[in-house]
Design an enzyme around this catalytic site. Structure first.
Site, PDB file in Angstrom:
ATOM      1  N   GLY A  11     -42.693  45.086 -56.842  1.00 18.15           N
ATOM      2  CA  GLY A  11     -42.523  42.930 -56.821  1.00 18.15           C
ATOM      3  C   GLY A  11     -42.491  42.190 -57.888  1.00 18.15           C
ATOM      4  N   ASN A  12     -41.757  43.161 -59.373  1.00 17.22           N
ATOM      5  CA  ASN A  12     -41.259  43.375 -59.983  1.00 17.22           C
ATOM      6  C   ASN A  12     -40.691  43.315 -59.971  1.00 17.22           C
ATOM      7  OD1 ASN A  12     -43.875  43.737 -62.199  1.00 17.22           O
ATOM      8  ND2 ASN A  12     -43.817  45.930 -62.301  1.00 17.22           N
ATOM      9  N   LYS A 127     -57.531  48.590 -60.844  1.00 19.15           N
ATOM     10  CA  LYS A 127     -56.994  47.428 -60.467  1.00 19.15           C
ATOM     11  C   LYS A 127     -57.106  46.137 -61.690  1.00 19.15           C
ATOM     12  CE  LYS A 127     -52.884  48.736 -58.928  1.00 19.15           C
ATOM     13  NZ  LYS A 127     -51.349  49.083 -59.198  1.00 19.15           N
ATOM     14  N   LYS A 211     -47.576  50.162 -52.826  1.00 18.51           N
ATOM     15  CA  LYS A 211     -47.054  49.226 -52.400  1.00 18.51           C
ATOM     16  C   LYS A 211     -45.820  50.741 -51.763  1.00 18.51           C
ATOM     17  CE  LYS A 211     -43.293  49.192 -54.480  1.00 18.51           C
ATOM     18  NZ  LYS A 211     -42.962  49.773 -55.321  1.00 18.51           N
ATOM     19  N   LYS A 273     -45.192  56.927 -57.199  1.00 22.10           N
ATOM     20  CA  LYS A 273     -43.756  56.938 -55.983  1.00 22.10           C
ATOM     21  C   LYS A 273     -43.193  58.612 -55.805  1.00 22.10           C
ATOM     22  CE  LYS A 273     -41.719  52.923 -58.596  1.00 22.10           C
ATOM     23  NZ  LYS A 273     -42.117  52.018 -58.382  1.00 22.10           N
TER      24      LYS A 273
END
Lengths: 311, 311
Positions: A11-12, A127, A211, A273
């Site tokens: 998203g960044n 979060k 994500k 990740k």
């Protein structure tokens, strides 16, 4: 050789304003279309951190202003971010395809991701989302709305929500149907809108699904060959930013786990990740995950760069 | 007999808050699922007036507040409303299908609708959106941002945007692919995100496409058999609210035009519905449009009620 590839975009990488996003998606579209032009089936997943943060902040601000718009729950803000980001991404990819004389439909599917209400993450929200508040405001919000508020790195208090693991992608049959028709699909935006099952109903819950985990789950469910997790660096490193820094071209699951245990990957950054890549690579023999940068994705798929994670 | 049916639902039928919408979509889902259970293919289109108004207002309010969120263009607000409404609708329909033991995928496609930048509507903006302003504020906004501001029924000044006619549905091949797989599709939300063509790019424009015209265009493009335009009344009337009031069961195009010329249908209300119905019914022999209420849709398809419009 035609592979089915789920690409997970951060998203960044989409900026903080609609103008920035419109500009950045053009850059994003090129390597994506390179993969399509090379004959692959591409499903694009993306983050939404800055975008859903902005939407949530705007909705909260307006709801306590003279405008008196209704309070907007967090899952609904996530749904909005999928429309907002999908609109720009589908357009940019469509235009880049047309510039290369390819007429391939591109579409965004509003995607819900099922989570388990017994997921231990619900006991431990981590979060941060939305505005910063003073301690006094935070105490009041906590007692009025039942939100969990925590101090965030000296910048004030913020609401935190849980980050449960994805269990299923509700719209997977829709995504599959479009892939089978050789269409390009944008899905699980922001990790998907988190929902839990209540008998026949799905109910949105205030949470953020990572994500990369959601992309790995989608890749598994649609029987993808590749999961490409895009990040700021070309390869994963151990001893990152130390004299012993070493860039990795390949890791099997055992090696991944060893490096994780040794603390090489930063939580909230490279660690999830690598873990998402392991989830996918470990789900079936032959499935491969690649961690690399946007610009290197096409070379990476050819085996020339990036960090490949396999069983 | 299996028909392909585009159903156009009004945005007002979805309420003004997320809680209202969650409640109302359950009511909406039942007649929609009745049609699916009767064996029809259903594509659901919907309005977004109150919803995009709320989103636009919240974004504008927050952008001039201490929160300083970025200004959000109107087409992007429309894209957000598609995610927000689609999330609730797809969920409610899915749950209603499951309650009847039907496992049929339901999904929302983020939809852009092409308009012609030479459409005369762009010379004459008519659709009010967003907040009310004083005359002084309106003059300032008009000079700063180039918006057209008009006085709205004694309540203050508002921005108005054009309402151009839909020319094409950009994601029509996606919608078709899903129908061919017997999936339920939610599309052209709010009449679609209005875009114009600039070479290979599509560019969002601040405009509102009438959702009934957009639904008629979609129905034509996907070769639907039926267009059902839902409204608050069971049938169309002439002499509405007069001693000569007469409810109509059927009109051919000639009769429609006659009644339009006689001024029977209110602009901004029944008139565009009748015109959208005429567009679809007139596009090919055998195509039928039905104007009726949500609760009467299933009976209407059987020919028992509603106002049928045919060539």
């Amino acid at each position: 050789m035609k592979d089915r590839i789920v690409v997970a975009l951060g998203g960044n990488a989409l900026g903080n304003t609609p103008e920035e996003q419109l500009h950045l998606v053009k850059h994003t579209a090129k390597p994506i279309v390179d993969l399509i032009q090379a004959g692959h089936e591409v499903i694009l997943a993306h983050g939404n951190g800055p975008q859903v943060g902005m939407i949530n902040l705007a909705m909260t601000t307006a709801s306590v202003s003279a405008s008196k718009t209704p309070e907007m729950p967090f899952p609904e803000c996530g749904a909005m971010s999928q429309g907002y980001i999908g609109f720009h991404l589908q357009n940019a990819i469509r235009a880049e395809l047309l510039r290369r004389d390819m007429t391939i439909p591109v579409a965004t599917v509003v995607t819900q991701v099922l989570v388990d209400e017994k997921d231990p993450a619900f006991e431990n929200p981590t979060k941060p989302i939305g505005s910063f508040y003073t301690k006094e405001e935070a105490v009041q919000i906590q007692s009025e709305k039942g939100y969990t508020m925590v101090e965030d790195a000296g910048r004030g208090y913020r609401r935190v929500v849980p980050s449960p693991k994805p269990v299923d992608v509700v719209e997977k049959e829709t995504i599959k149907a479009l892939i089978h028709q050789d269409q390009v699909v944008i899905a699980v935006g922001g990790g998907g809108i988190p929902v839990i099952k209540k008998e026949h109903d799905l109910v949105g819950v205030p949470a953020v699904i990572d994500k990369d985990f959601a992309s790995a789950k989608l890749a598994e469910l649609i029987d993808a060959d590749y999961l490409i997790i895009l990040t700021a660096v070309e390869k994963v490193a151990i001893g990152y930013n130390t004299p012993e820094e070493k860039w990795l071209s390949h890791m099997d699951l055992q090696t991944c786990q060893k490096y994780i245990d040794e603390g090489h990957f930063a939580p909230g950054s490279m660690l999830p990740k690598v873990q998402a890549a392991m989830n996918f690579a470990g789900s079936k023999k032959g499935r491969r995950a690649l961690i690399t940068s946007l610009d290197k994705a096409s070379e990476g798929i050819l085996g020339h760069t990036g960090t490949l994670i396999t069983l």
